[in-house]
Design a protein around this motif. Structure first.
Motif, PDB file in Angstrom:
ATOM      1  N   LEU A  31       1.026  -1.194   0.272  1.00  0.00           N
ATOM      2  CA  LEU A  31       0.461  -0.327  -0.051  1.00  0.00           C
ATOM      3  C   LEU A  31       0.910   0.920  -0.102  1.00  0.00           C
ATOM      4  CD1 LEU A  31      -3.023  -0.645   2.343  1.00  0.00           C
ATOM      5  CD2 LEU A  31      -2.871  -0.785   0.238  1.00  0.00           C
ATOM      6  N   GLN A  32       2.341   0.986   0.235  1.00  0.00           N
ATOM      7  CA  GLN A  32       2.897   2.424   0.531  1.00  0.00           C
ATOM      8  C   GLN A  32       3.487   2.823  -0.495  1.00  0.00           C
ATOM      9  OE1 GLN A  32       3.937   4.628   2.344  1.00  0.00           O
ATOM     10  NE2 GLN A  32       5.623   5.581   1.517  1.00  0.00           N
ATOM     11  N   SER A  33       3.793   1.667  -1.447  1.00  0.00           N
ATOM     12  CA  SER A  33       4.192   2.023  -2.496  1.00  0.00           C
ATOM     13  C   SER A  33       3.063   2.622  -3.693  1.00  0.00           C
ATOM     14  CB  SER A  33       4.500   0.521  -3.591  1.00  0.00           C
ATOM     15  OG  SER A  33       3.744  -0.246  -3.916  1.00  0.00           O
ATOM     16  N   LYS A  34       1.618   2.079  -2.920  1.00  0.00           N
ATOM     17  CA  LYS A  34       0.928   2.364  -4.141  1.00  0.00           C
ATOM     18  C   LYS A  34       0.468   3.975  -3.942  1.00  0.00           C
ATOM     19  CE  LYS A  34      -0.135  -0.498  -6.529  1.00  0.00           C
ATOM     20  NZ  LYS A  34      -0.188  -0.840  -8.440  1.00  0.00           N
ATOM     21  N   TRP A  35       0.544   4.510  -3.048  1.00  0.00           N
ATOM     22  CA  TRP A  35       0.254   6.232  -1.944  1.00  0.00           C
ATOM     23  C   TRP A  35       1.400   7.042  -2.837  1.00  0.00           C
ATOM     24  CZ3 TRP A  35      -2.631   9.437   0.099  1.00  0.00           C
ATOM     25  CH2 TRP A  35      -1.738  10.291   0.491  1.00  0.00           C
ATOM     26  N   ASP A  94       3.765  11.507  -6.163  1.00  0.00           N
ATOM     27  CA  ASP A  94       4.589  11.718  -7.489  1.00  0.00           C
ATOM     28  C   ASP A  94       3.476  11.807  -8.313  1.00  0.00           C
ATOM     29  OD1 ASP A  94       6.348  10.920  -5.576  1.00  0.00           O
ATOM     30  OD2 ASP A  94       6.856   8.921  -6.722  1.00  0.00           O
ATOM     31  N   LYS A  95       2.453  11.672  -8.425  1.00  0.00           N
ATOM     32  CA  LYS A  95       1.059  12.309  -9.563  1.00  0.00           C
ATOM     33  C   LYS A  95       0.630  13.542  -9.221  1.00  0.00           C
ATOM     34  CE  LYS A  95       0.485   7.202 -12.092  1.00  0.00           C
ATOM     35  NZ  LYS A  95      -0.222   6.666 -11.669  1.00  0.00           N
ATOM     36  N   HIS A  96       0.708  13.833  -8.298  1.00  0.00           N
ATOM     37  CA  HIS A  96      -0.435  14.695  -7.118  1.00  0.00           C
ATOM     38  C   HIS A  96       0.329  15.785  -6.528  1.00  0.00           C
ATOM     39  CE1 HIS A  96      -3.324  11.569  -9.157  1.00  0.00           C
ATOM     40  NE2 HIS A  96      -4.293  12.141  -8.840  1.00  0.00           N
ATOM     41  N   ALA A  97       1.811  15.564  -6.216  1.00  0.00           N
ATOM     42  CA  ALA A  97       2.355  16.350  -5.624  1.00  0.00           C
ATOM     43  C   ALA A  97       3.270  16.652  -5.736  1.00  0.00           C
ATOM     44  CB  ALA A  97       2.119  16.290  -3.870  1.00  0.00           C
ATOM     45  N   VAL A  98       4.671  17.957  -5.233  1.00  0.00           N
ATOM     46  CA  VAL A  98       5.878  17.516  -5.128  1.00  0.00           C
ATOM     47  C   VAL A  98       6.391  18.648  -4.291  1.00  0.00           C
ATOM     48  CG1 VAL A  98       5.406  18.477  -7.973  1.00  0.00           C
ATOM     49  CG2 VAL A  98       4.826  20.296  -6.786  1.00  0.00           C
ATOM     50  N   GLY A 134       3.911   7.496   5.363  1.00  0.00           N
ATOM     51  CA  GLY A 134       3.829   6.255   5.255  1.00  0.00           C
ATOM     52  C   GLY A 134       4.791   5.121   5.998  1.00  0.00           C
ATOM     53  N   TYR A 135       5.981   6.034   5.605  1.00  0.00           N
ATOM     54  CA  TYR A 135       6.590   5.363   6.391  1.00  0.00           C
ATOM     55  C   TYR A 135       6.666   5.228   7.164  1.00  0.00           C
ATOM     56  CZ  TYR A 135       9.372   4.463   1.141  1.00  0.00           C
ATOM     57  OH  TYR A 135       9.462   4.482   0.021  1.00  0.00           O
ATOM     58  N   ILE A 136       6.772   6.279   8.980  1.00  0.00           N
ATOM     59  CA  ILE A 136       6.855   6.105   9.427  1.00  0.00           C
ATOM     60  C   ILE A 136       5.609   5.833  10.137  1.00  0.00           C
ATOM     61  CG2 ILE A 136       5.572   7.275  11.412  1.00  0.00           C
ATOM     62  CD1 ILE A 136       7.145  10.239  10.124  1.00  0.00           C
ATOM     63  N   LEU A 137       4.270   5.648   9.689  1.00  0.00           N
ATOM     64  CA  LEU A 137       3.335   4.636   9.858  1.00  0.00           C
ATOM     65  C   LEU A 137       3.961   2.891  10.166  1.00  0.00           C
ATOM     66  CD1 LEU A 137      -0.125   3.573  10.837  1.00  0.00           C
ATOM     67  CD2 LEU A 137       0.048   3.405   8.135  1.00  0.00           C
ATOM     68  N   ILE A 138       4.519   2.213   9.227  1.00  0.00           N
ATOM     69  CA  ILE A 138       4.619   1.368   8.758  1.00  0.00           C
ATOM     70  C   ILE A 138       5.985   0.791  10.322  1.00  0.00           C
ATOM     71  CG2 ILE A 138       6.764  -0.062   7.310  1.00  0.00           C
ATOM     72  CD1 ILE A 138       5.294   0.800   4.797  1.00  0.00           C
ATOM     73  N   PHE A 139       6.710   2.053  10.165  1.00  0.00           N
ATOM     74  CA  PHE A 139       7.797   1.782  11.362  1.00  0.00           C
ATOM     75  C   PHE A 139       7.265   1.209  13.021  1.00  0.00           C
ATOM     76  CE2 PHE A 139       9.962   4.173  14.989  1.00  0.00           C
ATOM     77  CZ  PHE A 139      11.193   3.559  14.736  1.00  0.00           C
TER      78      PHE A 139
END
Length: 361
Positions: free
Chosen positions: A149-153, A158-162, A173-178
């Motif tokens: 899910l993190q990879s999809k997120w 990448d498509k909607h923010a910069v 997302g990485y903090i949630l996984i951690f």
């Protein structure tokens, strides 16, 4: 009744009291690192000694140069990669031998000698091996979907923010996984602590209890009941150790281009040693929590039957006697009166007497 202690401070006390266990773990890890980086050092030397690109490292640390060097290593012969992968089983072997002995010394008064650590590690080896397999299985089932899910997120971001917004959105997302991984690590750490505690008790056949499944439920109950106490301490010690590694690594990178190699090495090793110490500190805090919530609760002393006459009141003086209540006295029957002896003036009723004043019949 068990004494309640602060697991943060008591865990630090257990770690310092069994400090040789930390030293032995550091020695074995350092030895593995030195053994399996000799070939890596030779490969780096062959690329860097006569390379113009390596001149960038003379004035500081260049991340691009180091990345290109690692790419060359990946494209080279597979001997270095084989040696790198062979270090993983040896690291797991050291882990499975030292950690059970350390937890045993934490829960008992045994000194953390190398012989004690290895002996207890051999006794608990297969139990911890099963716990490691169970940890990998459960972590894969839980963290695998989260990573997907993190990879999809990340693709969506990448498509909607910069720029900064994209960075922080991906970082969440990485903090949630951690955080989820830290909870799993804390739970299986408690399983290991309770497994060692379970081995201190004997079964009905007189052998130590080696059933790992009996430690799963107590570890879950303890984690659920004391989650707000144990998890923040676990996170704090993890971040503290990681901060020490990052700080010392950054200072070492700035010293990389300078000729003082030994200070750089000692500074980097101090950060790694402190990170290892915080990991053992976590073990001490978890052991303290398990000791305050043992698998086997102490049972009250048995009430033994009392033989003989017991005085319920303790006399205040040795010569003091307790009066017996009247109700407790035996009711003796009143004895019959003895017959009175016949008087000389009174006639015996059983004997006939002749009265001279009365005529005989």
């Amino acid at each position: 009744m068990l004494e309640r202690r602060n697991i943060f401070l008591h865990g630090l006390f257990l770690t310092l009291r069994r400090f040789p266990a930390v030293l032995w773990a550091y020695v074995f890890n350092l030895g593995l690192a030195l053994i399996f980086t000799v070939r890596l050092h030779s490969q780096f030397s062959s690329m860097m000694d006569h390379s113009l690109a390596a001149q960038r490292l003379m004035g500081g640390f260049d991340l691009g140069t180091m990345g290109e060097a690692f790419l060359r290593l990946q494209d080279g012969p597979s001997g270095g990669r084989t040696e790198s992968y062979s270090a993983i089983p040896l690291y797991l072997l050291v882990y499975l031998l030292l950690v059970p002995g350390t937890l045993y010394c934490y829960q008992t008064k045994s000194p953390a000698r190398l012989s004690t650590l290895l002996h207890q590690g051999l006794l608990h080896f297969w139990r911890f091996f099963r716990i490691t397999l169970l940890t990998i299985l459960i972590s894969t089932l839980i963290l695998g979907p989260l990573v997907f899910l993190q990879s999809k997120w990340a693709d969506h971001v990448d498509k909607h923010a910069v720029e900064r917004h994209a960075f922080f959105a991906t970082l969440i997302g990485y903090i949630l996984i951690f955080l989820v991984a830290s909870i799993l690590r804390l739970y299986f750490d408690l399983v290991e602590v309770y497994t060692v505690q379970l081995g201190l008790h004997l079964r009905h056949n007189g052998k130590p209890d080696r059933r790992v499944r009996r430690a799963l439920a107590p570890a879950w109950r303890t984690l659920r009941a004391h989650f707000s106490q144990a998890w923040p301490i676990f996170l704090f010690l993890t971040l503290l150790g990681a901060a020490a590694v990052i700080l010392t690594a950054r200072v070492s990178m700035h010293m990389l281009a300078q000729p003082r190699v030994w200070p750089m090495f000692l500074l980097a090793q101090s950060g790694l040693f402190f990170f290892l110490f915080t990991r053992f500190w976590q073990r001490g805090a978890e052991t303290s929590l398990a000791l305050q919530n043992p698998i086997f609760t102490p049972s009250p002393l048995p009430i033994l039957p009392i033989v003989g006459k017991v005085n319920p009141i303790d006399p205040l003086h040795p010569n003091h006697t307790i009066p017996t209540p009247r109700s407790a006295l035996p009711l003796d029957p009143i004895p019959n009166p003895e017959p009175a002896s016949p008087s000389l003036d009174e006639p015996d009723p059983g004997v006939f007497h002749h009265d001279p004043a009365k005529p005989p019949h």
